[in-house]
Scaffold this motif. Structure first.
Motif, PDB file in Angstrom:
ATOM      1  N   LEU A 163      32.029  55.381  59.174  1.00 57.31           N
ATOM      2  CA  LEU A 163      32.602  54.101  59.578  1.00 57.31           C
ATOM      3  C   LEU A 163      33.962  53.836  58.952  1.00 57.31           C
ATOM      4  CD1 LEU A 163      29.430  51.805  59.371  1.00 57.31           C
ATOM      5  CD2 LEU A 163      30.409  52.903  61.389  1.00 57.31           C
ATOM      6  N   ALA A 164      34.316  54.565  57.899  1.00 52.43           N
ATOM      7  CA  ALA A 164      35.577  54.321  57.204  1.00 52.43           C
ATOM      8  C   ALA A 164      36.750  54.840  58.032  1.00 52.43           C
ATOM      9  CB  ALA A 164      35.557  54.989  55.839  1.00 52.43           C
ATOM     10  N   SER A 165      37.905  54.180  57.883  1.00 50.82           N
ATOM     11  CA  SER A 165      39.081  54.579  58.647  1.00 50.82           C
ATOM     12  C   SER A 165      39.600  55.923  58.155  1.00 50.82           C
ATOM     13  CB  SER A 165      40.188  53.530  58.526  1.00 50.82           C
ATOM     14  OG  SER A 165      40.783  53.569  57.248  1.00 50.82           O
ATOM     15  N   ALA A 166      40.228  56.666  59.065  1.00 47.76           N
ATOM     16  CA  ALA A 166      40.743  57.988  58.722  1.00 47.76           C
ATOM     17  C   ALA A 166      41.782  57.907  57.615  1.00 47.76           C
ATOM     18  CB  ALA A 166      41.339  58.651  59.963  1.00 47.76           C
ATOM     19  N   SER A 167      42.645  56.886  57.645  1.00 49.79           N
ATOM     20  CA  SER A 167      43.715  56.787  56.646  1.00 49.79           C
ATOM     21  C   SER A 167      43.148  56.551  55.247  1.00 49.79           C
ATOM     22  CB  SER A 167      44.688  55.667  57.015  1.00 49.79           C
ATOM     23  OG  SER A 167      44.026  54.413  57.057  1.00 49.79           O
ATOM     24  N   LEU A 168      42.103  55.712  55.130  1.00 56.10           N
ATOM     25  CA  LEU A 168      41.492  55.475  53.822  1.00 56.10           C
ATOM     26  C   LEU A 168      40.811  56.738  53.303  1.00 56.10           C
ATOM     27  CD1 LEU A 168      39.937  51.899  54.162  1.00 56.10           C
ATOM     28  CD2 LEU A 168      42.002  52.585  52.922  1.00 56.10           C
ATOM     29  N   ALA A 251      29.651  47.819  58.709  1.00 58.58           N
ATOM     30  CA  ALA A 251      29.790  48.412  57.379  1.00 58.58           C
ATOM     31  C   ALA A 251      28.449  48.947  56.911  1.00 58.58           C
ATOM     32  CB  ALA A 251      30.317  47.379  56.374  1.00 58.58           C
ATOM     33  N   GLY A 252      28.510  50.116  56.271  1.00 55.66           N
ATOM     34  CA  GLY A 252      27.337  50.674  55.625  1.00 55.66           C
ATOM     35  C   GLY A 252      27.416  50.438  54.130  1.00 55.66           C
ATOM     36  N   LEU A 257      35.316  50.191  52.182  1.00 47.98           N
ATOM     37  CA  LEU A 257      35.995  51.223  52.946  1.00 47.98           C
ATOM     38  C   LEU A 257      35.661  51.139  54.430  1.00 47.98           C
ATOM     39  CD1 LEU A 257      35.370  54.223  50.523  1.00 47.98           C
ATOM     40  CD2 LEU A 257      37.522  53.011  50.841  1.00 47.98           C
ATOM     41  N   ASP A 258      34.431  50.720  54.745  1.00 50.64           N
ATOM     42  CA  ASP A 258      33.984  50.678  56.135  1.00 50.64           C
ATOM     43  C   ASP A 258      34.615  49.514  56.912  1.00 50.64           C
ATOM     44  OD1 ASP A 258      32.407  52.871  55.659  1.00 50.64           O
ATOM     45  OD2 ASP A 258      30.557  51.722  55.383  1.00 50.64           O
TER      46      ASP A 258
END
Length: 289
Positions: A163-168, A251-252, A257-258
Motif C-alpha cells: 500500500l505504500a507509495s513507490a517514492s517512499l 492503510a495496513g 507509509l501507507d
C-alpha cells in the motif's frame, strides 16, 4: 525545513542516531518499529513543516550502534529512549511510537525527564498475537542481509508493504542499506534483533502503564492492519477507555507509509488541541539505580 542528525551516547558504550527536522527544540519525538529506523518518518516531517521533529534509530537499527552483546530487549530500548530524551533536552513535546516503538514509548513515558504532552501509539501496543509477533521475527531472519543495489531491496519492500507509495519505498530502500563496496550493500539492522522474544510479563507492564498514563493518549491503527485488527482494537478500547482511537483507511500496519496524507492530517488535528495550552512541564525524578 532542515534535515540534520546527531549521535547520542547511551548505556553500554553505544550511541543512538537521531534525525532532526525543523531546526529548534523538538515538539515530536518519534520511535520507529521493529527492523526499521527513524527514516520511516520522513513523510510525516514533510507533512508537518510547522513543527520540529526528532526521530530516533533504536539500538541495532538504522545508523545507531549494534550491541555486540545483543542486548535488544524492550527494556534496553526504554532505557535508551530515556537517555536520548534527556540529551535532546525535550521540554514540551508529543511522543509517538509505531509497532515495537509504541511499546517502548508506552513504557518510557512515565520515566522521561519531562513527561510528554501526549502519547501516540501507531498500530501497536499490548495484547497483540504472539504468533503474529513470532511471524514478523521469522520473516526478518529469512531476509537476505546483502544486496547488489537498493533496487533489489526495493523489490522486497514493495512486496511486504504493497500500500505504500513507490517514492517512499524507494527512499526507504536507500536509507535501510549501508554501502560496503561497488554493487554490495548490507541491511543496517542487526540480524540479532530477530532472536529477541518479549517476556510475558511485559504485557502486564504495558497495560498498567497505559492505564495510569495521565496525558492524552491516541491510538492510530490501519484499517487493514493484520497485526492490530478490529478485534484487538475493541479489546484495547475496553481496557484503555480514556484513549482516543482513529482508524486510517487504505492503510495496513505501516500506517505512516501507507496513507501518509491522512496520518499527517490526524497528527496535525490532535497536535493543535494538545499545544493549545502550555502548562509548565513537570520534571520526573531520575529513577533510583
Amino acid at each position: 525545513m532542515s534535515d540534520a542528525s546527531v549521535r547520542i551516547d547511551v548505556a553500554d558504550g553505544l550511541a543512538l542516531h537521531a534525525r532532526l527536522w525543523g531546526g529548534r527544540s523538538p515538539q515530536f519525538l518519534l520511535v520507529h518499529g521493529f527492523s526499521h529506523g527513524g527514516f520511516v518518518w520522513r513523510a510525516l516531517a514533510a507533512a508537518l513543516p510547522e513543527y520540529s521533529l526528532a526521530a530516533l534509530d533504536l539500538r541495532g537499527h538504522g545508523d545507531s550502534s549494534h550491541d555486540p552483546q545483543r542486548r535488544y530487549s524492550i527494556h534496553d530500548h526504554v532505557d535508551d529512549l530515556v537517555a536520548a530524551a534527556r540529551a535532546l533536552d525535550l521540554r514540551d513535546y508529543v511522543l509517538v511510537g509505531h509497532s515495537l516503538g509504541a511499546s517502548v514509548a508506552a513504557l518510557a513515558a512515565q520515566r522521561l525527564p519531562r513527561p510528554p504532552r501526549a502519547l501516540v501509539l501507531v498500530d501497536g501496543g499490548p495484547g497483540l498475537s504472539p504468533q503474529a509477533s513470532a511471524h514478523i521475527r521469522e520473516e526478518f531472519l529469512r531476509l537476505k542481509f546483502r544486496y547488489r543495489s537498493p533496487d533489489e531491496y526495493l523489490q522486497r519492500l514493495s512486496t511486504s508493504m504493497p500500500l505504500a507509495s513507490a517514492s517512499l519505498l524507494e527512499a526507504m530502500a536507500v536509507d535501510s542499506l549501508q554501502p560496503l563496496r561497488a554493487d554490495e550493500y548490507r541491511l543496517k539492522s542487526d540480524r540479532a534483533l530477530g532472536y529477541q522474544v518479549q517476556a510475558p510479563s511485559t504485557e502486564d507492564e504495558l497495560w498498567q502503564a497505559l492505564g495510569r498514563h495521565p496525558a492524552p493518549l491516541l491510538l492510530i491503527r490501519g484499517a487493514v492492519s493484520a497485526l492490530c485488527n478490529k478485534r484487538w482494537c475493541d479489546e484495547f478500547a475496553a481496557r484503555v477507555p480514556q484513549a482516543a482511537i482513529e482508524t486510517v483507511a487504505r492503510a495496513g500496519h505501516a500506517v505512516m507509509l501507507d496513507n501518509p496524507a491522512r496520518f499527517g492530517e490526524l497528527l496535525r488535528q490532535y497536535a493543535a488541541q494538545w499545544f493549545a495550552t502550555r502548562p509548565v512541564p513537570t520534571l520526573h525524578a531520575d529513577p533510583v539505580s
